[in-house]
Design a protein around this motif. Structure first.
Motif, mmCIF file in Angstrom:
data_model
loop_
_atom_site.group_PDB
_atom_site.id
_atom_site.type_symbol
_atom_site.label_atom_id
_atom_site.label_comp_id
_atom_site.label_asym_id
_atom_site.label_seq_id
_atom_site.Cartn_x
_atom_site.Cartn_y
_atom_site.Cartn_z
ATOM 1 N N UNK A 24 4.857 8.362 -87.035
ATOM 2 C CA UNK A 24 5.908 7.475 -87.527
ATOM 3 C C UNK A 24 5.715 6.065 -87.057
ATOM 4 N N UNK A 25 5.332 5.910 -85.768
ATOM 5 C CA UNK A 25 5.076 4.576 -85.223
ATOM 6 C C UNK A 25 3.918 3.908 -85.911
ATOM 7 N N UNK A 26 2.862 4.675 -86.175
ATOM 8 C CA UNK A 26 1.704 4.117 -86.868
ATOM 9 C C UNK A 26 2.078 3.700 -88.270
ATOM 10 N N UNK A 27 2.944 4.535 -88.903
ATOM 11 C CA UNK A 27 3.383 4.206 -90.246
ATOM 12 C C UNK A 27 4.171 2.911 -90.260
ATOM 13 N N UNK A 28 5.081 2.761 -89.237
ATOM 14 C CA UNK A 28 5.858 1.536 -89.143
ATOM 15 C C UNK A 28 4.959 0.334 -88.951
ATOM 16 N N UNK A 29 3.932 0.507 -88.094
ATOM 17 C CA UNK A 29 3.008 -0.597 -87.826
ATOM 18 C C UNK A 29 2.252 -0.980 -89.083
ATOM 19 N N UNK A 30 1.834 0.069 -89.838
ATOM 20 C CA UNK A 30 1.094 -0.208 -91.058
ATOM 21 C C UNK A 30 1.980 -0.887 -92.093
ATOM 22 N N UNK A 31 3.306 -0.566 -92.059
ATOM 23 C CA UNK A 31 4.225 -1.127 -93.039
ATOM 24 C C UNK A 31 4.578 -2.581 -92.738
ATOM 25 N N UNK A 32 4.288 -3.059 -91.544
ATOM 26 C CA UNK A 32 4.633 -4.422 -91.152
ATOM 27 C C UNK A 32 3.669 -5.408 -91.806
ATOM 28 N N UNK A 33 4.199 -6.317 -92.622
ATOM 29 C CA UNK A 33 3.365 -7.284 -93.334
ATOM 30 C C UNK A 33 2.809 -8.317 -92.363
ATOM 31 N N UNK A 34 1.543 -8.599 -92.496
ATOM 32 C CA UNK A 34 0.904 -9.627 -91.681
ATOM 33 C C UNK A 34 0.790 -10.893 -92.523
ATOM 34 N N UNK A 35 1.486 -11.930 -92.094
ATOM 35 C CA UNK A 35 1.544 -13.185 -92.832
ATOM 36 C C UNK A 35 0.944 -14.312 -91.983
ATOM 37 N N UNK A 36 0.360 -15.290 -92.645
ATOM 38 C CA UNK A 36 -0.260 -16.416 -91.946
ATOM 39 C C UNK A 36 0.484 -17.703 -92.274
ATOM 40 N N UNK A 37 0.740 -18.511 -91.243
ATOM 41 C CA UNK A 37 1.432 -19.796 -91.392
ATOM 42 C C UNK A 37 0.453 -20.905 -91.016
ATOM 43 N N UNK A 38 0.078 -21.735 -91.978
ATOM 44 C CA UNK A 38 -0.880 -22.822 -91.752
ATOM 45 C C UNK A 38 -0.128 -24.079 -91.326
ATOM 46 N N UNK A 39 -0.421 -24.543 -90.102
ATOM 47 C CA UNK A 39 0.340 -25.644 -89.523
ATOM 48 C C UNK A 39 -0.376 -26.974 -89.530
ATOM 49 N N UNK A 40 -0.943 -27.368 -88.378
ATOM 50 C CA UNK A 40 -1.593 -28.670 -88.291
ATOM 51 C C UNK A 40 -2.462 -28.765 -87.066
ATOM 52 N N UNK A 41 -2.898 -29.977 -86.735
ATOM 53 C CA UNK A 41 -3.729 -30.164 -85.542
ATOM 54 C C UNK A 41 -2.960 -29.826 -84.274
ATOM 55 N N UNK A 42 -3.672 -29.431 -83.253
ATOM 56 C CA UNK A 42 -3.056 -29.075 -81.972
ATOM 57 C C UNK A 42 -2.280 -30.267 -81.426
ATOM 58 N N UNK A 43 -1.030 -30.026 -81.041
ATOM 59 C CA UNK A 43 -0.202 -31.083 -80.473
ATOM 60 C C UNK A 43 0.561 -31.907 -81.494
ATOM 61 N N UNK A 44 0.299 -31.682 -82.805
ATOM 62 C CA UNK A 44 0.984 -32.441 -83.839
ATOM 63 C C UNK A 44 2.316 -31.817 -84.226
ATOM 64 N N UNK A 45 3.142 -32.583 -84.933
ATOM 65 C CA UNK A 45 4.473 -32.109 -85.319
ATOM 66 C C UNK A 45 4.393 -30.899 -86.238
ATOM 67 N N UNK A 46 3.443 -30.899 -87.177
ATOM 68 C CA UNK A 46 3.279 -29.741 -88.058
ATOM 69 C C UNK A 46 3.101 -28.467 -87.230
ATOM 70 N N UNK A 47 2.270 -28.562 -86.205
ATOM 71 C CA UNK A 47 1.944 -27.375 -85.409
ATOM 72 C C UNK A 47 3.154 -26.894 -84.601
#
Length: 335
Positions: A24-47
């Protein structure tokens, strides 16, 4: 039944329960969507913004695991989200508008798979002159020398758009120098005015005001004057006020224009996930968390959720904002 057989039976049941639990735990883990958030340069406001939103959603949304990605900034984020290499990103409203029209600099492709979610914060224009110069109106810059930012910079591009829209770009001499150099040149009277396109308070404007009394010109009146085409040509720019007292000696409100940093999302992202992401981040707890990470997030308010947005919003975002009482413009309506 012997004790040994009872022991084996109990062990078998225990293992079966553990197996079901792990499965069940593995199923829950597999069901969790992995999403990516593209920000900005290190230390910048976007990031700061992308990292804060990613970490909070990963913690509060049981079906979402959002990872933060560094990037070069707005245009790279737009391309990543449009191609589904990222799910979320931070993009300037101007870049989103131009990309939809196929008018990005050197790029005639039309980007239709990236949509708006929410306004995050603005980058307003500051147009500085020395208080002793006698210049009180944008039109008085004709024949003058104006620092507009380095060649190829976002600041220089915004200056060209504004001054072209008010009919002045070919009537003064643009100096393509950076903010710090511009502040020094203004103080030494080597230039007559300086254009800064950044959030306030800005360190270079503070630098200029510390050296000499300055005046910051209001820009909205010239942009709306008869014959001006700035707002018509660039509908992604919005009016904004830099409050009195933000800078030394500037004891009046400055009516100016700004581009807006927009939380963008791919068309491919689930409508429910978009809706719940906004519900969480724009809750009282979510907004308090954002401000604890960066004070710039103070501009994130429900009433301004679609401020500066000039392109279609995602269906999940349309549902959220209309429920909050906002009305989508024709340009914002979900596709």
């Amino acid at each position: 039944m012997s004790y040994f057989n009872k022991f084996l039976t109990g062990l078998t049941v225990t293992l079966f329960v553990v197996t079901l639990t792990l499965a069940g735990g593995a199923s829950d883990a597999l069901a969790k969507s992995r999403l990516a958030f593209s920000g900005g340069p290190d230390g910048g406001t976007f990031q700061y913004f992308s990292n804060a939103i990613s970490s909070r959603l990963s913690r509060t949304q049981t079906d979402m695991d959002v990872s933060n990605m560094m990037s070069a900034g707005s245009v790279e984020n737009l391309r990543r989200v449009n191609s589904a290499d990222a799910d979320f990103g931070i993009v300037y409203a101007g870049d989103m508008f131009l990309a939809k029209q196929g008018k990005l600099t050197g790029d005639e492709r039309q980007y239709h798979n990236v949509h708006s979610m929410a306004y995050l914060y603005g980058a307003p224009a500051h147009l500085l002159v020395l208080a002793s110069s006698g210049i009180t109106d944008v039109k008085q810059l004709e024949g003058k020398r104006v620092a507009v930012g380095p060649a190829g910079s976002g600041a220089a591009a915004s200056a060209q758009r504004y001054f072209t829209g008010v009919g002045l770009w070919d009537k003064f001499t643009p100096e393509f120098i950076g903010y710090s150099q511009g502040a020094s040149a203004l103080g030494d009277r080597l230039i007559d005015a300086m254009w800064v396109f950044a959030g306030y308070p800005n360190s270079s404007v503070i630098q200029a005001a510390a050296s000499n009394p300055i005046r910051i010109l209001s820009l909205v009146e010239a942009a709306k004057a008869p014959g001006a085409t700035f707002f018509q040509d660039h509908p992604y720019y919005a009016e904004v006020t830099i409050p009195a007292g933000t800078y030394q000696g500037v004891d009046y409100d400055v009516k100016t224009v700004q581009d807006s940093a927009i939380w963008a999302v791919g068309k491919h992202v689930d409508e429910g996930q978009v809706y719940r992401s906004l519900t969480d981040i724009y809750s009282d707890q979510g907004l308090a968390f954002m401000v604890s990470v960066t004070r710039t997030a103070q501009s994130m308010q429900i009433k301004d959720g679609l401020f500066g947005v000039a392109t279609p919003v995602h269906k999940g975002a349309a549902k959220f904002w209309t429920e909050k009482g906002l009305t989508l413009s024709d340009a914002q309506k979900a596709e």
